[in-house]
Design an enzyme around this catalytic site. Structure first.
Site: not given
Ligand code: GRF
Length: 213
Positions: A14, A108, A110, A151
């Protein structure tokens, strides 16, 4: 210019997608000011070095307590001058003080369509094992702001990926990375750097580009 610190723990694919997007101009006005890992063996650090980006290891193993590590991690992000913190496979819990200091400025990636298969214990291949065990026909990836939960922050972008009959956790993980993660994480950074992402009442609004008005 938006300075981003990318926090990593593993292979860094990433991170590489972000590096490549900055290099090819698809993300403008962004500078990766530091790559920080809790794992000195993370190949992501090698990717940073190859790209001429400051690569730091801040490992809990090197500190007497979790609190000391948390302070050192926050200190390294501050020193790097980050405007935005990007968690790209970072496996440590983000210190509450960092979330307070960077409200809606930590994002973030996920590897599922939140709220499915997320929260404590859902990371890496475990996410895909759970998706396959449940028999979902579609999975994908989510980019969200980081809040004090796991999350649970406002969702910025999601991208769905078809689950195939013969998928294994590994094959599903790779396809979600290729078809979703490596696209929506750079895209989220581009939108934020262009000032087009607003959080209103806990929900994300993506503003139209000036040119599209
Ligand atoms: C990715 O699958 C990401 O969704 C998850 O951790 C993994 C990191 O992979 N958070 P890489 O280090 O970016 O290759």
């Amino acid at each position: 210019m938006t300075n981003i610190a990318v926090l990593v723990s593993g292979g860094g694919t990433n991170l590489q997608a972000i590096i490549d997007s900055v290099a090819d101009g698809s993300i403008r006005n962004v500078r990766i000011c530091a790559v920080i890992s809790n794992n000195k063996h993370a190949f992501a650090l090698e990717r940073a070095r190859k790209a001429g980006i400051e690569a730091l290891c801040v490992s809990p193993k090197d500190f007497a307590s979790r609190e000391d590590f948390n302070e050192a991690l926050l200190g390294s992000v501050r020193e790097a001058g980050a405007d935005l913190v990007v968690l790209a496979g970072f496996l440590c819990v983000i210190p509450p003080r960092m979330v307070e200091e960077y409200p809606n400025r930590i994002i973030n990636i996920h590897p599922s369509l939140i709220p499915s298969f997320c929260g404590t214990g859902y990371y890496g291949q475990k996410v895909h094992e759970a998706a396959l065990a449940r028999g979902v026909r579609v999975s994908g990836a989510t980019v969200h702001f980081v809040d004090q939960g796991t999350d649970t922050g406002p969702i910025i972008l999601q991208k769905a990926v078809e689950v195939r009959e013969d998928d294994t956790p590994k094959s599903l993980q790779l396809r979600i990375m290729q078809e979703a993660e490596w696209k929506i994480l750079p895209e989220a950074i581009r939108l934020i750097a262009d000032g087009r992402v607003k959080v209103d009442g806990g929900k994300v609004k993506i503003l139209q580009a000036e040119a599209e008005k």
